[in-house]
Structures are given as structure tokens and as C-alpha cells.
Scaffold this motif. Structure first.
Motif, mmCIF file in Angstrom:
data_model
loop_
_atom_site.group_PDB
_atom_site.id
_atom_site.type_symbol
_atom_site.label_atom_id
_atom_site.label_comp_id
_atom_site.label_asym_id
_atom_site.label_seq_id
_atom_site.Cartn_x
_atom_site.Cartn_y
_atom_site.Cartn_z
ATOM 1 N N PRO A 127 -15.110 14.694 22.132
ATOM 2 C CA PRO A 127 -14.837 14.235 20.765
ATOM 3 C C PRO A 127 -13.560 13.401 20.724
ATOM 4 O O PRO A 127 -12.564 13.743 21.350
ATOM 5 N N ARG A 128 -13.609 12.316 19.986
ATOM 6 C CA ARG A 128 -12.470 11.421 19.878
ATOM 7 C C ARG A 128 -12.063 11.243 18.422
ATOM 8 O O ARG A 128 -12.897 11.293 17.527
ATOM 9 N N ASP A 129 -10.798 10.976 18.235
ATOM 10 C CA ASP A 129 -10.280 10.742 16.896
ATOM 11 C C ASP A 129 -10.419 9.259 16.572
ATOM 12 O O ASP A 129 -9.432 8.520 16.485
ATOM 13 N N GLU A 130 -11.677 8.814 16.419
ATOM 14 C CA GLU A 130 -11.960 7.405 16.159
ATOM 15 C C GLU A 130 -12.970 7.260 15.024
ATOM 16 O O GLU A 130 -14.051 6.685 15.197
ATOM 17 N N PRO A 131 -12.637 7.789 13.836
ATOM 18 C CA PRO A 131 -13.586 7.691 12.725
ATOM 19 C C PRO A 131 -13.594 6.326 12.050
ATOM 20 O O PRO A 131 -14.408 6.084 11.160
ATOM 21 N N GLN A 132 -12.692 5.436 12.476
ATOM 22 C CA GLN A 132 -12.576 4.147 11.798
ATOM 23 C C GLN A 132 -13.869 3.333 11.887
ATOM 24 O O GLN A 132 -14.288 2.712 10.902
ATOM 25 N N MET A 133 -14.515 3.333 13.060
ATOM 26 C CA MET A 133 -15.733 2.536 13.206
ATOM 27 C C MET A 133 -16.902 3.157 12.449
ATOM 28 O O MET A 133 -17.811 2.452 12.002
ATOM 29 N N ILE A 134 -16.892 4.476 12.292
ATOM 30 C CA ILE A 134 -17.937 5.110 11.485
ATOM 31 C C ILE A 134 -17.767 4.705 10.025
ATOM 32 O O ILE A 134 -18.735 4.371 9.330
ATOM 33 N N ALA A 135 -16.511 4.720 9.545
ATOM 34 C CA ALA A 135 -16.243 4.286 8.175
ATOM 35 C C ALA A 135 -16.611 2.819 8.000
ATOM 36 O O ALA A 135 -17.153 2.420 6.957
ATOM 37 N N ALA A 136 -16.343 1.998 9.020
ATOM 38 C CA ALA A 136 -16.696 0.581 8.949
ATOM 39 C C ALA A 136 -18.210 0.402 8.887
ATOM 40 O O ALA A 136 -18.710 -0.455 8.146
ATOM 41 N N ALA A 137 -18.944 1.206 9.656
ATOM 42 C CA ALA A 137 -20.402 1.126 9.624
ATOM 43 C C ALA A 137 -20.945 1.500 8.254
ATOM 44 O O ALA A 137 -21.883 0.872 7.746
ATOM 45 N N GLY A 138 -20.359 2.520 7.634
ATOM 46 C CA GLY A 138 -20.788 2.909 6.297
ATOM 47 C C GLY A 138 -20.548 1.804 5.287
ATOM 48 O O GLY A 138 -21.406 1.504 4.446
ATOM 49 N N ALA A 139 -19.371 1.153 5.366
ATOM 50 C CA ALA A 139 -19.074 0.041 4.466
ATOM 51 C C ALA A 139 -20.027 -1.113 4.687
ATOM 52 O O ALA A 139 -20.511 -1.744 3.733
ATOM 53 N N SER A 140 -20.331 -1.388 5.946
ATOM 54 C CA SER A 140 -21.239 -2.486 6.273
ATOM 55 C C SER A 140 -22.631 -2.259 5.685
ATOM 56 O O SER A 140 -23.223 -3.166 5.082
ATOM 57 N N LEU A 141 -23.149 -1.046 5.843
ATOM 58 C CA LEU A 141 -24.466 -0.740 5.280
ATOM 59 C C LEU A 141 -24.461 -0.848 3.758
ATOM 60 O O LEU A 141 -25.402 -1.366 3.153
ATOM 61 N N GLY A 142 -23.399 -0.363 3.132
ATOM 62 C CA GLY A 142 -23.306 -0.432 1.682
ATOM 63 C C GLY A 142 -23.267 -1.861 1.179
ATOM 64 O O GLY A 142 -23.921 -2.202 0.175
ATOM 65 N N LEU A 143 -22.512 -2.731 1.866
ATOM 66 C CA LEU A 143 -22.426 -4.124 1.443
ATOM 67 C C LEU A 143 -23.723 -4.876 1.699
ATOM 68 O O LEU A 143 -24.113 -5.738 0.898
ATOM 69 N N LEU A 144 -24.398 -4.567 2.796
ATOM 70 C CA LEU A 144 -25.712 -5.176 3.036
ATOM 71 C C LEU A 144 -26.699 -4.756 1.954
ATOM 72 O O LEU A 144 -27.522 -5.558 1.503
#
Length: 222
Positions: A127-144
Motif C-alpha cells: 500500500p502506498r500513500d498516493e491517493p492523488q491519482m485516484i482523486a484525479a481519476a474521479g475528477a476526470s470521470l466527473g468532468l467527462l
């Protein structure tokens, strides 16, 4: 287009309300995990404690390709045998050879790291402390989803007067702006350590700003 957008809304909801919290919780639990008691034997392969296991290297694969690179070590002991996958070849994997003895760190049924002669390499299972890309993916899906719903609604309401609300008018630019903002904000946030809470609003602001400019230009030209 509208139906696809609804699916994207569901994907955005899942990423931000399920995947992201689960990833944060898993990392927190991993960081809090203690080493298994010395001399204890596992009752089951799935354990919450960190267990050190002596393993023999059966084979390694280090293949650098433009796409689908593979970094893997096949290891075994008297109880287990399996593949451990890594994100890159070093600092340990590219030095291993068949027959080498390594120490694997196991947590919840996964080998999260291999160690040999003081050199430790994390596997992709750690496990890594890298939630930034998950949050970015969520924003990307929402904007699409927002893009699809806007264009789909405009086409249903006024199919002969779409203005810039077409793929060639502004859709293509907004789509690629979304991708650029997702990786342009998400990846540096991971590297620099910017809190994930800032990632989603930053991507939204960038996308909305570009969208405003694209939609305002035709009106000003008239």
C-alpha cells in the motif's frame, strides 16, 4: 451520449466514495501493522501482522518495453510459491539470480517487499500513500460526464443550433484538456506530496477555465 454520461457519473461516484476511502484506509492499516510475534507460526496465509518469510528465487523477469514492461520475481518456500511483481527493476530485482535466498515481507496474503543483504524493494502490492491519482481519476470521470451531458442535452434540445457544443467546436479541446489536467495535476501532486484534497478542485478549475474561454470566443467574434 447521455447514457454513457450516466455511466461515467456512476464511475465518478464509485471512485470518490468507495475506491479512494478504501485505498486511504488500507494504507493507514498497513502503516499501523506490527511484526508478527517472534517464533509464531501463521494460522492462515492472510494475516494483519507483518511476517518475514525466507524465500528462494526461482526465476526473474526484467523486460523494459515502451509498453507493458514486466518486472517479476518467482519465489518459493516449503509452503508457498508465486510471482512477486514490481514497478521497476531496481534496486534489488535486477541483481537477483535463480537460487538466491531473499526475505519476503507478507501482509494480508501479499508479498509487499523483498529484501536481500540489506537492500529492500517494494512490490506493487505494498500500500502506498498516493491517493492523488485516484482523486484525479474521479475528477476526470466527473468532468467527462458533465461534458457528455451538456453536449447530449444541447443536441436533444436544439439539434440545428449547437454552436460550439460539438466535438469539432469545443468537445475535442475540452476532452484533451481533461486528460492533460488529470495527469498534469495528479502526477506532480504525487511527486511533490500535495494533499489529494487539492487535486480534484484544481482539475475542475482548470477545465472550467478552458471551457469558459472556448465558449466565450465565438460570442465575442460575433
Amino acid at each position: 451520449m447521455t447514457l454513457v454520461s450516466l455511466a461515467l457519473v456512476a464511475g465518478c461516484f464509485f471512485v470518490l466514495t468507495d475506491w479512494l476511502p478504501a485505498d486511504l484506509a488500507r494504507y493507514k492499516e498497513y502503516r499501523a501493522a506490527e511484526h508478527c510475534p517472534v517464533g509464531s507460526t501463521p494460522d492462515a496465509w492472510w494475516e494483519d501482522c507483518l511476517r518475514e518469510i525466507e524465500l528462494s528465487v526461482v526465476d526473474t523477469v526484467v523486460e523494459d518495453r515502451a509498453r507493458n514492461s514486466e518486472y517479476r520475481a518467482t519465489v518459493e518456500s516449503d509452503r508457498v510459491r508465486g510471482d512477486v511483481h514490481f514497478g521497476d527493476p531496481g534496486p534489488l530485482l535486477d541483481t537477483l539470480r535463480a537460487g538466491d535466498t531473499v526475505v519476503g515481507t507478507a501482509w494480508r496474503g501479499d508479498i509487499v517487499a523483498l529484501t536481500k543483504d540489506g537492500i529492500r524493494q517494494k512490490s506493487i502490492n505494498e500500500p502506498r500513500d498516493e491517493p492523488q491519482m485516484i482523486a484525479a481519476a474521479g475528477a476526470s470521470l466527473g468532468l467527462l460526464a458533465l461534458l457528455g451531458l451538456t453536449f447530449g442535452t444541447a443536441r436533444l434540445a436544439s439539434p440545428r443550433n449547437l454552436g460550439p457544443l460539438t466535438w469539432s467546436g469545443s468537445g475535442k479541446k475540452l476532452f484533451f484538456t481533461n486528460l492533460a489536467a488529470t495527469f498534469g495535476v495528479g502526477l506532480p501532486a504525487v511527486w511533490i506530496g500535495i494533499p489529494w484534497q487539492f487535486v480534484t478542485p484544481t482539475i475542475v478549475v482548470v477545465w472550467l477555465g478552458v471551457g469558459f474561454l472556448l465558449l466565450a470566443v465565438p460570442r465575442s467574434e460575433k
